[in-house]
Motif scaffolding. Structure first.
Motif: not given
Length: 284
Positions: A90-97
């Protein structure tokens, strides 16, 4: 009388802090920056070029399999049963769920490479040790400089990652709500009552609807006077209601183009649970 769940509230607050860093435009693999990364020699050399029209940020990526540099499966990261991780860009952020905590890091595309900065995580402890191990392992694998390639076409592309250590991760793409509905959507906050209520649905007698009211916050995050309670005649995508639990949720509202005559013209998709509270059933 209500009984709060501190761990859930703490995780939500920390998640808001992690997500607050998202401010730059989404990246597309079709026109990524081709500048050479500073640590080019540390990057693996056997991933295919990342030439694809697929927008990396337009999909959620389910981790299907992972092998180390010797080709052996990384057991902690294998998708099986209830265990499975999902990556989002998302945009410049990598998220892990999908693990125990909300895990995230800043990232940048450099040609056919993804440069991932140091991971941050919420600090919720889980009884299931594998969930916590998944958080730790995926952070270790992804941090640094990885080559990536996207194969296949919409709506089911695949993302292949080769990490700096030589591990190979294979992920399947799932279109985000923004991709499916063709817009960025509008952000709305709902307070969802602990109990569903019977609502006058024209097609389903004795239908049980969510009982909600809209919430709003000022620029400092201070809650304002809530709206009126009302029935929500449709479900919130991604939200699983648990009887006896009151939630405040952040959702994305999307307009549906050409909906069927008997269907809603809008869709609500869960973004995150901001607040959660156990509410004992009223005494009879």
């Amino acid at each position: 009388m209500t009984i709060t769940r501190p761990l859930v509230l703490s995780a939500a607050a920390l998640s808001l802090a992690l997500l607050a860093a998202c401010a730059a435009p989404s990246h597309s693999t079709g026109n990524g920056d081709t500048a050479k990364p500073a640590h080019d020699s540390a990057a693996p050399a056997d991933a295919a070029p990342a030439t694809s029209a697929i927008d990396l940020g337009g999909y959620k990526w389910n981790l299907d399999s992972a092998t180390d540099n010797a080709g052996k499966p990384i057991a902690t990261l294998q998708r099986e049963g209830k265990y499975g991780l999902q990556l989002s860009f998302v945009k410049d952020r990598l998220g892990v769920s999908g693990g125990c905590n909300h895990v995230g890091a800043m990232y940048a595309l450099k040609g056919d490479r993804i440069e991932v900065k140091q991971f941050q995580t919420t600090l919720m402890a889980c009884q299931d040790q594998r969930l916590m191990q998944m958080d730790s392992e995926i952070s270790k694998q992804l941090e640094g400089n990885a080559k990536f390639a996207i194969e296949g076409e919409a709506p089911q592309p695949r993302l292949l990652l080769t990490t700096a250590s030589g591990s190979k991760l294979s992920l399947s793409g799932e279109p985000t709500a923004e991709t499916r509905y063709g817009s960025a959507g509008a952000t709305v906050f709902f307070e969802v009552d602990a109990q569903r209520r019977t609502c006058p649905h024209p097609l389903m007698p004795k239908h049980q609807c969510l009982w909600v009211r809209e919430r709003s916050y000022d620029a400092n995050g201070v809650s304002q006077a809530p709206g009126e309670w009302q029935f929500l005649y449709q479900d919130i995508e991604g939200y699983k209601h648990e009887a006896g639990v009151r939630n405040v949720v952040r959702v994305k509202k999307f307009d549906i183009k050409n909906p069927p005559a008997d269907a809603s013209s809008v869709a609500y998709v869960l973004d995150m649970v901001v607040e959660s509270e156990l509410v004992p059933a009223p005494k009879s």
